[in-house]
Write a protein that holds these residues in place. Structure first.
Motif, PDB file in Angstrom:
ATOM      1  N   VAL A 118       0.843  -1.196   0.000  1.00 20.25           N
ATOM      2  CA  VAL A 118       0.000   0.000   0.000  1.00 20.25           C
ATOM      3  C   VAL A 118       0.880   1.249   0.000  1.00 20.25           C
ATOM      4  O   VAL A 118       2.074   1.191   0.290  1.00 20.25           O
ATOM      5  N   ALA A 119       0.254   2.354  -0.322  1.00 19.63           N
ATOM      6  CA  ALA A 119       0.921   3.650  -0.208  1.00 19.63           C
ATOM      7  C   ALA A 119       0.528   4.254   1.130  1.00 19.63           C
ATOM      8  O   ALA A 119      -0.617   4.153   1.561  1.00 19.63           O
ATOM      9  N   THR A 120       1.457   4.883   1.799  1.00 16.88           N
ATOM     10  CA  THR A 120       1.151   5.463   3.112  1.00 16.88           C
ATOM     11  C   THR A 120       0.259   6.684   2.975  1.00 16.88           C
ATOM     12  O   THR A 120       0.411   7.496   2.063  1.00 16.88           O
ATOM     13  N   SER A 121      -0.668   6.819   3.901  1.00 12.95           N
ATOM     14  CA  SER A 121      -1.464   8.045   4.001  1.00 12.95           C
ATOM     15  C   SER A 121      -0.578   9.119   4.627  1.00 12.95           C
ATOM     16  O   SER A 121       0.524   8.832   5.108  1.00 12.95           O
ATOM     17  N   SER A 122      -1.070  10.334   4.642  1.00 10.72           N
ATOM     18  CA  SER A 122      -0.238  11.417   5.186  1.00 10.72           C
ATOM     19  C   SER A 122       0.002  11.218   6.677  1.00 10.72           C
ATOM     20  O   SER A 122       1.104  11.443   7.172  1.00 10.72           O
ATOM     21  N   ALA A 123      -1.016  10.748   7.396  1.00  4.51           N
ATOM     22  CA  ALA A 123      -0.849  10.534   8.832  1.00  4.51           C
ATOM     23  C   ALA A 123       0.167   9.425   9.094  1.00  4.51           C
ATOM     24  O   ALA A 123       1.047   9.546   9.959  1.00  4.51           O
ATOM     25  N   GLU A 124       0.045   8.364   8.346  1.00  7.11           N
ATOM     26  CA  GLU A 124       0.967   7.239   8.521  1.00  7.11           C
ATOM     27  C   GLU A 124       2.386   7.652   8.142  1.00  7.11           C
ATOM     28  O   GLU A 124       3.361   7.276   8.797  1.00  7.11           O
ATOM     29  N   ALA A 125       2.494   8.403   7.065  1.00 14.07           N
ATOM     30  CA  ALA A 125       3.817   8.847   6.618  1.00 14.07           C
ATOM     31  C   ALA A 125       4.498   9.674   7.703  1.00 14.07           C
ATOM     32  O   ALA A 125       5.694   9.539   7.944  1.00 14.07           O
ATOM     33  N   ARG A 126       3.709  10.501   8.388  1.00 16.23           N
ATOM     34  CA  ARG A 126       4.271  11.342   9.445  1.00 16.23           C
ATOM     35  C   ARG A 126       4.804  10.463  10.575  1.00 16.23           C
ATOM     36  O   ARG A 126       5.904  10.657  11.074  1.00 16.23           O
ATOM     37  N   GLU A 182       4.860  10.944   2.057  1.00 12.25           N
ATOM     38  CA  GLU A 182       3.496  10.472   1.835  1.00 12.25           C
ATOM     39  C   GLU A 182       3.436   9.680   0.535  1.00 12.25           C
ATOM     40  O   GLU A 182       4.041  10.055  -0.462  1.00 12.25           O
ATOM     41  N   GLY A 183       2.734   8.568   0.558  1.00 13.06           N
ATOM     42  CA  GLY A 183       2.632   7.733  -0.630  1.00 13.06           C
ATOM     43  C   GLY A 183       3.759   6.730  -0.754  1.00 13.06           C
ATOM     44  O   GLY A 183       3.779   5.912  -1.677  1.00 13.06           O
ATOM     45  N   CYS A 198       1.998  -4.285   3.948  1.00 14.66           N
ATOM     46  CA  CYS A 198       0.888  -4.259   4.904  1.00 14.66           C
ATOM     47  C   CYS A 198       0.479  -5.676   5.274  1.00 14.66           C
ATOM     48  O   CYS A 198       0.188  -6.493   4.407  1.00 14.66           O
TER      49      CYS A 198
END
Lengths: 231, 231
Positions: free
Chosen positions: A175-183, A189-190, A195
DNA sequence: TAGTGGTCTAGACCACATG
DNA sequence: ATGTGGTCTAGACCACTAC
């Protein structure tokens, strides 16, 4: 080294199948014929064939006989290491940071309707974020976790040590990371992540469900098939 | 539904262990005692216990007895489907486009030094690119592939149908697509992909190695652990 | 050394799907 | 209807190892 007779029979047919001497769909000799070939009792033959059937190499049909199984889906053995142990084995320092811990009632998933503990946190290796984890644990199945010190021991590790599960399924995707997850993971992000979504049960009772996001490159899953696998 | 006696015994102890009535490390009754409890022969007891030992629930030690096994090893059964069959099962149309096919001598990896066939191509589901594949096949182990029509049948499917392997290992990671890969898969450069790298052997002889890149969302790996594990 | 599991036998009856 | 696998028995001998 004199092999037990039943084991010798099992290996003989395993060999004939893997070497291609017995091809998929071909009918094996009847148990009576195998008895004669190896000069043993039917019980011994039956145990050997039962083992091969359990390994998926043959298929037994009443009245019709025993057949070499068609190669369909290959089942491999997937190793699922404990994160803390894995990081330690690499010679790195492991840490888990618990970000959220709250009681709730699950509204969906296999824990729906149950009182649960909802946990999120991040796994670190040598201070670098390695994985983000979002977990739900059934308080009905695991009441003891309410008193556990999950800052000292990651929830997954704690569960592994305290709750023997009997059944689990895993879904592995990219998956690509969401902005919250990336932080949280300190990546762009992405950025790609591995997963793993896992649900576990003890008997019929759901125990926990977890979603883990691993930063690409920090983690890999290994699976194996072969003689050493089923042993 | 009258259960076979051996199966009844197996389930009885499985239940006692899973429910916690028999805790890890505890010694089970001897086979003689179980014979008496269920009023059956020792062979029947032995088969039931052998099944439980195979499932990892108990551990049998000569002279000492039979014990409930210690905390479970983390290994699950990974299902590795054939791509063509998987896509067909979804009700979609499967196609494989062979992009490159050339003989060479492998310079690295487990096929190093061998004459090989090097193949690359793309898997499509309903016309949409689903996965990119880069494969190397040993011509020493599989000379027949030189004459195979790999445009009609994807190399993986062809191998599955023609070459039984005995050993394989898999590495599963998440990666970002390179620009070349992104072009082939019709996704943005850097888009997340599930990457499966697999090496297979027949006995000691290396057969093939393959790297498959699956577009995120088009594919997932499923693994399972439990009583119904082989299903 | 004694008791445990490991293996095997030579029968038997049964359910069942196939020819 | 018949032959197949599914299951079970009541013995037996052996190897191993913990006592």
């Amino acid at each position: 080294m004199t092999l037990p007779l039943g084991e010798a029979i099992r290996r003989a047919f395993e060999q004939r199948i893997l070497s291609g001497a017995l091809k998929p769909g071909v009918r094996l000799p009847t148990e009576q014929e195998i008895m004669a070939e190896f000069g043993c009792s039917r019980m011994t033959v039956s145990k050997a064939l039962t083992a091969l059937a359990g390994a998926g190499l043959i298929e037994r049909r009443k009245r019709a006989g025993t057949f070499v199984a068609r190669p369909r889906v290959h089942s491999m053995v997937l190793e699922v290491p404990d994160l803390a142990a894995l990081v330690a084995a690499r010679g790195q320092t492991y840490r888990f940071r618990l970000d959220r811990r709250e009681r709730a009632v699950a509204s969906e998933g296999h824990l729906a309707g149950q009182p649960v503990l909802h946990l999120t946190g991040v796994h670190f290796a040598d201070g670098t974020a390695m994985a983000f984890e979002d977990r739900t644990v059934s308080l009905a199945a695991v009441p003891e976790i309410a008193a556990a010190d999950l800052a000292a021991e990651a929830p997954g590790t704690w569960l592994l040590h305290h709750v023997p599960w009997t059944e689990a399924d895993n879904r592995i995707t990219a998956v690509a990371t969401s902005s919250a997850e990336a932080r949280l993971l300190d990546v762009a992000e992405g950025a790609p992540c591995l997963c793993v979504e896992r649900r576990t049960w003890r008997g019929d009772a759901p125990v926990t469900s977890v979603r883990q996001l691993f930063v690409a490159g920090s983690y890999e899953l290994l699976a194996h098939f072969g003689p050493g696998g089923a042993a």
